[in-house]
Design a protein around this motif. Sequence first.
Motif: not given
Length: 268
Positions: A164-166, A180-190, A207-219
């Motif tokens: 994943v590209l965090h 293209d490398m099979g990586l997902l995209l990490g989506i957070n507050g940004c 596309g929504a099928d290429k993402i995962i959710l994250e916080t990177d908390c406490p940031y």
Amino acid sequence: MQFIDSHAHLNDPAFDPDREELITQKLPEAGIALSVEIGCAPEEWTPALELAARHPSLIGAVLGVHPEYASKLNPTNLKELAALLPDKRNLAVGEIGLDYTCFEFTAKERQQEVFSQMLALANQVQKPIVLHVRRAGEDYAAYDDTFHALKHEWKPSAAGHPGVLHCFCARYEEAKRALDMGLLLGINGCFTYKKNEYIREAVKKAGADKIILETDCPYLSPQGRRGLRNNPSNIPLIAEFAADYLDIPLEQLAEITVRNTKALYGLV
């Protein structure tokens, strides 16, 4: 409806006053089925595994060396990391990569050297990677150098998604190279910040099928809670914003991102 926070730092001192209450009460109340603790410096590896051991159904661990802390890596703790990575509590190698905004902590050449070492370990244990890539202003060299290293040094695991590209904060050009490398995209507050329309446009095109959710908390608290300590219970807010922007039902986004995160980390 359940969610997963794919990237958190709950061992950060910001959580010292209420860490256990947050994990055992607040996360379940918010529908957070799992939070993945990132141990990204030598002193964080054992605490991340211990947190996962105390809360096996709620916490997973990921171990690696963040580029900012690459100067801390020495032959002794490199061997320690190699010994810890096969642990079943450890789900991936990360966060690793290149950060061209922190040369005052670790020079570019040392970051690149350690990134290569981390990719070699990932190849050895055949676990997915969690990437940290941060550019300096409008210079995307950090992404170019990251993708070059991945192309020439990385042997992707056989996981459902090899990495994943965090904290994705780039253009569609970078998103496409990652996908293209099979990586997902990490989506957070940004993703929720008003100035970041270019990130939202890139994600929508991916596309929504290429993402995962994250916080990177406490940031990186989402819009509306900026200035406050971020925590995994904010995942539903990020999800609501993303679902609205991507024009899909929230339930569908939750289902997609949970499925993608489980595939990434090899979870049943």
